[in-house]
Design an enzyme around this catalytic site. Structure first.
Site, short mmCIF file in Angstrom:
data_model
loop_
_atom_site.label_atom_id
_atom_site.label_comp_id
_atom_site.label_asym_id
_atom_site.label_seq_id
_atom_site.Cartn_x
_atom_site.Cartn_y
_atom_site.Cartn_z
N ASN A 168 52.70 39.94 30.58
CA ASN A 168 53.95 40.56 30.12
C ASN A 168 54.69 39.73 29.05
O ASN A 168 55.41 40.28 28.24
CB ASN A 168 54.88 40.92 31.29
CG ASN A 168 55.27 39.74 32.13
OD1 ASN A 168 54.65 38.69 32.08
ND2 ASN A 168 56.32 39.91 32.91
N GLU A 263 54.88 30.22 38.83
CA GLU A 263 55.96 31.21 38.65
C GLU A 263 55.34 32.53 39.06
O GLU A 263 54.51 33.07 38.32
CB GLU A 263 56.38 31.31 37.20
CG GLU A 263 56.80 30.03 36.53
CD GLU A 263 57.21 30.29 35.08
OE1 GLU A 263 58.20 29.69 34.67
OE2 GLU A 263 56.58 31.08 34.37
N CYS A 297 59.31 39.86 35.47
CA CYS A 297 59.43 39.26 36.81
C CYS A 297 60.87 39.34 37.27
O CYS A 297 61.14 39.46 38.47
CB CYS A 297 58.93 37.82 36.80
SG CYS A 297 59.79 36.78 35.62
N1 LIG Z 1 58.09 34.10 38.05
C1 LIG Z 1 57.89 34.25 36.76
O1 LIG Z 1 58.37 33.49 35.94
C2 LIG Z 1 57.06 35.37 36.25
C3 LIG Z 1 57.11 35.70 34.90
C4 LIG Z 1 56.33 36.77 34.43
C5 LIG Z 1 55.53 37.46 35.30
N2 LIG Z 1 55.50 37.13 36.61
C6 LIG Z 1 54.69 37.91 37.54
O2 LIG Z 1 53.42 38.17 36.96
C7 LIG Z 1 52.92 39.40 37.46
C8 LIG Z 1 52.44 40.25 36.31
O3 LIG Z 1 51.56 39.56 35.49
P1 LIG Z 1 49.96 39.74 35.60
O4 LIG Z 1 49.65 41.13 36.02
O5 LIG Z 1 49.39 39.21 34.34
O6 LIG Z 1 49.65 38.76 36.81
P2 LIG Z 1 48.20 38.34 37.40
O7 LIG Z 1 48.49 37.46 38.57
O8 LIG Z 1 47.35 39.53 37.60
O9 LIG Z 1 47.53 37.49 36.21
C9 LIG Z 1 48.14 36.32 35.71
C10 LIG Z 1 47.10 35.50 34.99
O10 LIG Z 1 46.10 35.06 35.92
C11 LIG Z 1 44.81 35.33 35.40
N3 LIG Z 1 43.88 35.43 36.53
C12 LIG Z 1 43.49 36.52 37.21
N4 LIG Z 1 42.64 36.18 38.19
C13 LIG Z 1 42.50 34.84 38.13
C14 LIG Z 1 41.78 33.88 38.89
N5 LIG Z 1 41.02 34.23 39.92
N6 LIG Z 1 41.89 32.58 38.54
C15 LIG Z 1 42.67 32.20 37.52
N7 LIG Z 1 43.38 33.05 36.77
C16 LIG Z 1 43.30 34.35 37.08
C17 LIG Z 1 45.02 36.57 34.57
O11 LIG Z 1 43.97 36.74 33.65
C18 LIG Z 1 46.34 36.24 33.90
O12 LIG Z 1 46.13 35.35 32.82
C19 LIG Z 1 54.06 40.03 38.23
O13 LIG Z 1 53.84 39.83 39.60
C20 LIG Z 1 55.28 39.25 37.76
O14 LIG Z 1 56.35 39.24 38.65
C21 LIG Z 1 56.24 36.10 37.10
#
Ligand SMILES: NC(=O)c1ccc[n+]([C@@H]2O[C@H](COP(=O)([O-])OP(=O)(O)OC[C@H]3O[C@@H](n4cnc5c(N)ncnc54)[C@H](O)[C@@H]3O)[C@@H](O)[C@H]2O)c1
Length: 496
Positions: A168, A263, A297
């Protein structure tokens, strides 16, 4: 493609990965397709890196880091300031990728890139001061000790940081890791999200063109599900800085003994008290709930409103929702397609579960075309519905009516998440009491949850994260403490 970005694209149209200061094609011969959420057609392709290539990234990162740690802080800052100005000069192509890869509206896409450049500059400035400071301790403050030991405390790099941002904010949440990690003298292996990888690759070209030494930064592209475990359990990782959803919890369980900056997801509640300024609350709920189609988020993900004012608040929010434009990111619509089919299906599942259990769809029926979901306000949501607890990450906003503020706080604290929350009241004393009672990393008073300004501390409790971000806190997470103790032959105050 302009000359500046020409090196990142291979002749077969697949974007290259970055290793040892060079853009390369993977020996795998395979690529990963990135779908445009609006058209659901392939927008870009990136290399599917092999495990061998990842091993080489860590090997060169380890070598480059040693020399970088000996590079004066002010020189590291000079490189980062150069990155920031190159990002500003070459911002539009990065923003264009965000429009195509993650369907972010055009204005917000450009804002993300400029904000990222600002973040890099601020981090470089903060780092030269913060990392330049150490501590001197005298031994005689602890019982039984004379003043014969001086402890010099300094901050030293961790080594190689693995940075994994989410889809995002693939640029902003990459630089929020890269800038503090590099300023603190670390090397970084970046694994960008699949959706957002090409924006990330463009951004890395700014680091390359600014003259960052070879090996200090690498980009491993490929599906997280395929190369993720290999990266996160790699023996040469000295820190994992991850932003994303519950995947982070699985990573934390598998990671070795390395510091984790996590995060994760959120279910930010908005508590609206009986005495609140309802117009103000409605305005913030609409912006907080529906900006970037709820894919933040810190989006407002549940409104907990006092029953006495619920009818008026719901009417005011519904009026604002009716004015939201729905369409393409290229046209700067307020509501644009969510990132993927599976995300849209998940959101639909949550809405249908709520409907089946008696929630009221306030502004018309469910409407979806492909990944485009029309904004939906749901009233009379109850605790037995999934929407009361789960993070939709879409333009769907549930409202629960509560009989008291205590009831609202209790619901907030029962959530597995604890990222942010907000409270609307005209009584500052009540606001502080409620903030103290809410078990979330941040509480906003009379405004929607938000990350930033980027130097504010930002952290999640429970399943929402580990550690605290915000420029200074992120710098603190990218170093370890080192003590040098000078043992004197006798007490230092014996002369004169
Ligand atoms: N707390 C915060 O600051 C914050 C900020 C933005 C988004 N978010 C959260 O992120 C989520 C949305 O983002 P998303 O859909 O990209 O999240 P996601 O957890 O699906 O993916 C995040 C990242 O992890 C990678 N990934 C996936 N599987 C993996 C694995 N097995 N090992 C290592 N990396 C892996 C993805 O390719 C991506 O780069 C929501 O839950 C949102 O709340 C949190």
């Amino acid at each position: 493609m302009c000359d500046f970005y020409a090196p990142i694209l291979a002749s077969n149209g697949v974007y290259k990965y970055y290793i040892d200061g060079e853009w390369k094609e993977s020996a795998s011969g395979k690529s990963v397709a990135i779908s445009n959420p609006s058209t659901r057609e392939t927008a870009y392709q990136v290399q599917a890196c092999t495990q061998d290539e990842v091993n080489k990234m860590f090997a060169s990162a380890k070598v480059a880091q040693k020399a970088w740690a000996r590079t004066p802080l002010y020189k590291r800052a000079e490189v980062l300031h150069k990155v920031a100005s190159l990002m500003r000069e070459n911002a539009q192509p990065i923003a264009d990728c965000l429009v195509k890869e993650v369907a972010k509206p055009t204005k917000d896409s450009l804002t993300e890139v400029i904000r990222s450049a600002d973040l890099i500059d601020y981090t470089a400035e903060e780092a030269v001061r913060y990392l330049g400071e150490g501590q001197l301790l005298n031994s005689d403050s602890f019982p039984g000790n004379a003043r014969n030991k001086l402890c010099l405390v300094s901050k030293v790099p961790l080594g190689v940081v693995l940075a994994i941002p989410p889809f995002n904010y693939p640029v902003n949440l990459a630089v929020s890791k890269l800038a503090p990690a590099l300023m603190a003298g670390n090397a970084v292996v970046l694994k960008p999200p699949t959706q957002g990888a090409v924006a990330g690759i463009h951004m890395v070209q700014c680091f390359h063109a600014a003259g960052l030494p070879a090996g200090l930064l690498s980009v491993a592209t490929g599906r997280g599900a395929e190369i993720g475990d290999f990266l996160t359990t790699h023996p040469d990782v000295n820190c994992i800085s991850f932003t994303g959803g519950d995947t982070g919890i699985a990573i934390a369980k598998k990671a070795g003994m390395v510091p984790l900056q996590m995060e994760l997801g959120g279910k930010d509640v908005c508590i609206v008290c009986e005495d609140a300024d309802l117009d103000l609350a409605a305005k913030h709920i609409i912006k907080g709930g529906f900006s970037y189609s709820g894919q933040r988020c810190t989006a407002v993900k549940l409104v907990l409103v006092h029953a006495a004012v619920a009818d008026r608040l719901v009417a005011a929010v519904a009026a604002g929702v009716a004015k939201l434009s729905v369409g393409r990111p290229e046209d700067d619509a307020d509501i644009t397609p969510v990132v993927s089919d599976s995300s849209a299906n998940f959101i639909e599942g949550l809405a249908m579960d709520a409907k089946a259990k008696g929630a009221k769809f306030v502004n018309g029926e469910w409407r979806r075309e492909g990944n485009l979901i029309w904004p939906l306000l749901l009233d009379n949501v109850t605790a037995d519905m999934r929407l009361a607890w789960e993070e939709p990450f879409g333009p769907v906003l549930p409202v629960m009516r509560v009989g008291s503020v205590d009831e609202a706080v209790a619901h907030c604290n029962k959530s597995k998440y604890g990222l942010q929350g907000c409270v609307f009241t005209r009584d500052i004393n009540a606001a502080i009491r409620i903030s103290d009672a809410m078990e979330t990393g941040t509480v906003q008073v009379n405004s929607a949850p938000a990350r930033g300004p980027d130097h504010f501390p930002f952290q999640g409790f429970r399943d929402s994260g580990i550690g605290s971000q915000g420029i200074r806190n992120s710098l603190a997470m990218m170093v370890k403490t080192k003590s040098t103790v000078i043992n004197l032959d006798k007490e230092s105050y014996t002369m004169g």
